[in-house]
Structures are given as structure tokens and as C-alpha cells.
Design an enzyme around this catalytic site. Structure first.
Site, short mmCIF file in Angstrom:
data_model
loop_
_atom_site.label_atom_id
_atom_site.label_comp_id
_atom_site.label_asym_id
_atom_site.label_seq_id
_atom_site.Cartn_x
_atom_site.Cartn_y
_atom_site.Cartn_z
N HIS A 232 0.77 -1.22 0.16
CA HIS A 232 -0.14 0.08 -0.03
C HIS A 232 0.97 1.24 -0.01
O HIS A 232 1.55 1.33 -1.00
CB HIS A 232 -0.91 0.07 1.40
CG HIS A 232 -1.94 0.95 1.25
ND1 HIS A 232 -2.37 1.87 0.34
CD2 HIS A 232 -2.97 1.12 2.37
CE1 HIS A 232 -3.35 2.42 0.68
NE2 HIS A 232 -3.93 2.17 1.69
N HIS A 271 -2.54 -2.08 -9.31
CA HIS A 271 -3.40 -1.67 -8.73
C HIS A 271 -4.74 -2.47 -8.60
O HIS A 271 -5.06 -2.99 -9.58
CB HIS A 271 -3.92 -0.03 -9.18
CG HIS A 271 -4.49 0.69 -7.99
ND1 HIS A 271 -5.89 0.70 -7.82
CD2 HIS A 271 -4.05 1.79 -7.19
CE1 HIS A 271 -6.03 1.46 -6.68
NE2 HIS A 271 -5.00 1.95 -6.29
N ASP A 325 2.26 5.91 -6.49
CA ASP A 325 3.72 5.97 -5.96
C ASP A 325 4.95 5.92 -6.81
O ASP A 325 6.00 6.29 -6.62
CB ASP A 325 3.71 4.48 -5.26
CG ASP A 325 2.87 4.61 -3.92
OD1 ASP A 325 2.74 5.41 -3.40
OD2 ASP A 325 2.37 3.42 -3.41
N1 ACO Z 1 4.53 -5.84 -11.11
C1 ACO Z 1 4.60 -7.13 -11.77
N2 ACO Z 1 3.30 -7.85 -11.65
C2 ACO Z 1 2.33 -7.38 -11.06
C3 ACO Z 1 2.47 -6.40 -10.36
C4 ACO Z 1 3.51 -5.38 -10.19
N3 ACO Z 1 3.95 -4.34 -9.65
N4 ACO Z 1 1.19 -6.09 -9.69
C5 ACO Z 1 0.39 -6.89 -9.88
N5 ACO Z 1 1.13 -7.73 -10.90
C6 ACO Z 1 0.63 -8.96 -11.37
C7 ACO Z 1 0.60 -10.25 -10.48
O1 ACO Z 1 1.99 -10.96 -10.37
C8 ACO Z 1 -0.23 -11.11 -10.71
O2 ACO Z 1 -0.08 -11.86 -11.79
P1 ACO Z 1 -0.64 -13.34 -12.04
O3 ACO Z 1 -2.14 -13.39 -11.99
O4 ACO Z 1 0.15 -13.79 -13.27
O5 ACO Z 1 -0.14 -14.05 -10.71
C9 ACO Z 1 -1.56 -10.16 -11.39
O6 ACO Z 1 -0.83 -8.93 -11.69
C10 ACO Z 1 -2.45 -9.70 -10.07
O7 ACO Z 1 -1.91 -9.33 -9.14
P2 ACO Z 1 -2.30 -9.28 -7.57
O8 ACO Z 1 -1.15 -8.88 -6.70
O9 ACO Z 1 -3.03 -10.37 -7.15
O10 ACO Z 1 -3.31 -7.80 -7.67
P3 ACO Z 1 -3.76 -7.17 -6.46
O11 ACO Z 1 -5.08 -6.46 -6.90
O12 ACO Z 1 -4.08 -8.31 -5.26
O13 ACO Z 1 -2.96 -6.12 -5.90
C11 ACO Z 1 -1.30 -4.42 -5.70
C12 ACO Z 1 -2.76 -4.86 -6.43
C13 ACO Z 1 -1.10 -4.83 -4.34
C14 ACO Z 1 -1.37 -2.90 -5.84
C15 ACO Z 1 -0.15 -4.96 -6.55
O14 ACO Z 1 -0.36 -4.39 -7.96
C16 ACO Z 1 1.10 -4.73 -6.26
O15 ACO Z 1 1.66 -5.38 -5.36
N6 ACO Z 1 1.73 -3.87 -6.87
C17 ACO Z 1 3.21 -3.31 -6.23
C18 ACO Z 1 3.06 -2.28 -4.90
C19 ACO Z 1 2.63 -1.14 -5.17
O16 ACO Z 1 3.09 -0.42 -6.01
N7 ACO Z 1 1.77 -0.52 -4.28
C20 ACO Z 1 1.15 0.70 -4.28
C21 ACO Z 1 -0.49 0.48 -4.78
S1 ACO Z 1 -0.84 2.14 -4.86
C22 ACO Z 1 -1.32 2.64 -3.15
O17 ACO Z 1 -1.59 1.88 -2.56
C23 ACO Z 1 -1.32 4.02 -2.86
#
Ligand code: ACO
Length: 388
Positions: A232, A271, A325
Site C-alpha cells: 500500500h 493496482h 507511488d
Molecule cells: N509488477 C509485476 N506484476 C504485477 C504487479 C507489479 N507491480 N502487480 C500485479 N502484478 C501481477 C501479479 O503478479 C499477478 O499476476 P498473476 O495473475 O500472473 O499471478 C496479477 O498481476 C494480479 O496481481 P495481484 O497482486 O493479485 O493484484 P492485487 O489487486 O491483489 O494487488 C497491488 C494490487 C497490491 C497494488 C499490486 O499490484 C502490487 O503489489 N503492486 C506493487 C506494490 C505497489 O506499487 N503498491 C502501491 C499501490 S497504490 C497505493 O496503495 C497507493
């Protein structure tokens, strides 16, 4: 049909991470994830970033409308009145932050909690008191972060200035200098763009706490704790760590190819709601151009742009785009702000959203009490210690 609440692991389907579940109604903000749009109370985030201030945006979120000039001035004065912290809280920050001892989000969490102990109105249970606490805590979060920053750098803590805006005073309390209007505007934009974002994890946490009718401080501490995590609010700091690890524009593509091949998550991308470009990333990208030019840190921006292009080409189809971010770190580090203060600064802004949602929760409260599917062992006898 009744939901099965006792089952084998994996037997009952449910949206993991409560994806798509409606938690409540809210007037505060709307995230259109497919089109990459964000509105506070129906007003486009781009318009607020360009024309508003943090104080005005806070008013908008608190009271569901834009203020008149007099109303804005009253809120501004109330915020100024609360800028100073209790002495004991300054002492705490001096004790734990000196020598970079404690992690700033942990200090902030503790400082906000400790402030409650010196606030005799903290446990008052009227809506007027909750509203006053919302303004008080929102005002003081900036003072907490600035004090942490000063102590860590071995500098004396500065008292706030009443003649400066929230954003300008925040920068003043960190640097000891009245900021150039451009940087005050950039800080305002950072605070405006992070202030609210639908039912995000930290806002949800804070309204869950508020729904038990716990006090405003407890609900905000819940929000801070939730924001602290790297999935987050903690992601912005890790974006800078990633840029430092990559080190050069030339190394960006090989580094990313390796990371994507290893299925690593790239910080600042993806996201739960946005499946298009996060509009806040576009706004901050624009500011990053001017800030990096002034600071001579263009190489960070260049690296970020190469990463952005690569990621959109590679993973855009999967709905993975830059989030807020990604560019906020480039902006803040170019302003000379330590990367472990990015998440606390996020909190300085998001507290406006938390407190507004907490007050909204009170207007039609019902305690949050979902269920788990029980997948543990069937009924079993208790086995005494000596028989195990
Ligand atoms: N880089 C590469 N792959 C990604 C990323 C990423 N940043 N984010 C998601 N994916 C992929 C996952 O590996 C997954 O792939 P799969 O289906 O092949 O296994 C798919 O996309 C779905 O990802 P989830 O993690 O299940 O998506 P969720 O909706 O649960 O998570 C989150 C959203 C937590 C923001 C995620 O995208 C992430 O971890 N991003 C990196 C951290 C980040 O930047 N957080 C800030 C968010 S904005 C904020 O809170 C202000």
C-alpha cells in the site's frame, strides 16, 4: 442460498482480498479504474491539483462541498491552532528518532497514539468532538513528520509558522526556510493527490475501527498501520530503492527483463482498481519534469520513464500500469526528502480522507463484522499437555 461457513480449504469460492465487495456507501471519492479517472466529491483530481490547496480539499472531503472564502479561512485558522504537539510527544520523537533509530512510520504511529494521551477531548463522544479531533490530528501529522526529519538530521525541532499554508509550513518545519512558491505548490499537489482514494486498505481499516465507535485517534492509528505496508503506502519508498539498485538508464531494461522473468513485483505498478493509467501518476509525472530539472536529478526521471515504457508495453495488457507511488518518489527525493519519509508524507495527506470517512461512517454506523469460512479441524477433544 445460505453460504457454507464450514468447509474444506478451497471448497467455498469467495473474492480473495474482498475484491469487488461493496463495503458501504460513500460520497467522498470515486475511482473509475477502467478509464483511469479519480474524482473527489465529483471534482476531477486534475482540477483539484491545479486549482485547490490541501486545506480546501480537506474541507471538501470533510463537508462534501467546496468552502466559501470565510469557511476556508475558519478551517485554515483551526488547523493552524492545532499545529503544535504536546511537549511529551516532541520528547518521544527526540528520544526515538535521534541517530535514525526508529522507522519513521513506526514513530508516527506511536506519536499519534501518544498525542491522544495528552488530549483531554480524545475520548469525547459527540460528533462535534469527532470533527474537532479530525482537524486536530490532520493538522498535527505534518508537525510529527517534520519533527522526525529534523531530529534525525541532528537539527532542532522548529515551531510551526501561522502565516504559512499547511504545505508551505510543512516544508518550512523540515528545512527551516520559507519554501519557494513552486515547491510549496508541489507539496500541495502531493497532499491533494494522496488525500483520498475510495475504499483503499487504510481507509477501510480506519472505518472498521471507527465502526466499533472507538475514538478518532484509534481509527487514524489503524489507518497509519495499514498504510505502512509495502503493498500500500510503503511502495513509494521501494520505488526509489529500485531506481538506486538499477543505477543507470542503460541498466534499466536488463534489470526489468530479469525481474519480470523471475515474476518479481515491480514497485509503483499495478493496482486493485486501476486497470489503466493512474491519473495521479500523470499529474506527478508532469511535476517530476520540472522538479528534477531544478534539482539536477534528471537521471531518476529518465530511468523512471524507461521503466514506465517497458512495463506498459510488457504488462499494460494485463492491466498493470504505473500507480501514484511511481512518480511521487522521484518528485520527493528530488526535493531532498529522505525516501523513508515518503510513506509518512502519504499519511500526512491521507489522514484527510481517513478522518472524513470516519465522520461519514458515524452518520449511518453499523459495526463491520464479516465472516470467515471455517476450514479448520472438525470438533476434537482437548489433549492435556502431557499427552501430546
Ligand atoms: N509488477 C509485476 N506484476 C504485477 C504487479 C507489479 N507491480 N502487480 C500485479 N502484478 C501481477 C501479479 O503478479 C499477478 O499476476 P498473476 O495473475 O500472473 O499471478 C496479477 O498481476 C494480479 O496481481 P495481484 O497482486 O493479485 O493484484 P492485487 O489487486 O491483489 O494487488 C497491488 C494490487 C497490491 C497494488 C499490486 O499490484 C502490487 O503489489 N503492486 C506493487 C506494490 C505497489 O506499487 N503498491 C502501491 C499501490 S497504490 C497505493 O496503495 C497507493
Amino acid at each position: 442460498m445460505a453460504v457454507k461457513l464450514v468447509a474444506k480449504p478451497g471448497e467455498v469460492e469467495f473474492p480473495k482480498g474482498m475484491e469487488g465487495v461493496i463495503a458501504s456507501e460513500s460520497k467522498k471519492s470515486y475511482v473509475n479504474g477502467l478509464e483511469g479517472k479519480l474524482y473527489y466529491e465529483g471534482i476531477k483530481i486534475e482540477d483539484l491539483a491545479e486549482n485547490s490547496t490541501f486545506e480546501e480539499t480537506f474541507f471538501l472531503l470533510l463537508y462534501d462541498r467546496l468552502p466559501t472564502a470565510d469557511e476556508l479561512e475558519i478551517l485554515r485558522r483551526r488547523m493552524v491552532q492545532y499545529r503544535t504537539l504536546p511537549t511529551e510527544v516532541y520528547n518521544l520523537i527526540e528520544t526515538v528518532s535521534a541517530g535514525y533509530l526508529a522507522q519513521p512510520m513506526a514513530v508516527m504511529r506511536t506519536a499519534v497514539s501518544m498525542t491522544a494521551l495528552f488530549d483531554e477531548a480524545a475520548e469525547e463522544e459527540t460528533e462535534l468532538a469527532y470533527e474537532r479531533e479530525a482537524i486536530k490530528i490532520t493538522s498535527r501529522m505534518a508537525t510529527i513528520v517534520a519533527a522526525i526529519d529534523r531530529v534525525r538530521r541532528g537539527l532542532p525541532i522548529l515551531q510551526p509558522r501561522a502565516d504559512l499554508s499547511h504545505a508551505a509550513n510543512f516544508l518550512y518545519m523540515m528545512t527551516g526556510e520559507e519554501p519557494d512558491p513552486f515547491y510549496a505548490k508541489v507539496m500541495d499537489v502531493i497532499l491533494i493527490t494522496h488525500a483520498d482514494h475510495g475504499c483503499n486498505a487504510s481507509t477501510f481499516t480506519s472505518i472498521v475501527v471507527a465502526s466499533t465507535l472507538a475514538d478518532m485517534y484509534s481509527a487514524v492509528v489503524g489507518g497509519i498501520s495499514s498504510l505502512k505496508g509495502q503493498l500500500h503506502g510503503g511502495a513509494n519508498q521501494r520505488v526509489m530503492r529500485m531506481l538506486d539498485e538499477i543505477g543507470s538508464v542503460e541498466n534499466a531494461i536488463p534489470w526489468l527483463e530479469d525481474a519480470v522473468a523471475k515474476r518479481k513485483k515491480i514497485m509503483g505498478f499495478g493496482h486493485r482498481v486501476y486497470k489503466a493509467m493512474d491519473p495521479r501518476a500523470i499529474i506527478l509525472h508532469e511535476y517530476a519534469k520540472e522538479v528534477t530539472k531544478r534539482a539536477g536529478t534528471e537521471r531518476y526521471l529518465e530511468m523512471a520513464e524507461v521503466i514506465e515504457k517497458f512495463m506498459i508495453e510488457k504488462l499494460g495488457r494485463k492491466g498493470i500500469w504505473p500507480n501514484v507511488d511511481f512518480f511521487s518518489g522521484v518528485v520527493m527525493s528530488s526535493m531532498g526528502i529522505d525516501s523513508d519519509l515518503f510513506t509518512p508524507i502519504f499519511a500526512v495527506s491521507r489522514v484527510a480522507g481517513w478522518t472524513s470517512h470516519i465522520l461519514e461512517q458515524h452518520t449511518d454506523n453499523r459495526i463491520y463484522r464479516p465472516r470467515f469460512v471455517y476450514v479448520g479441524p472438525a470438533t476434537q477433544e482437548y489433549v492435556p499437555m502431557d499427552k501430546r
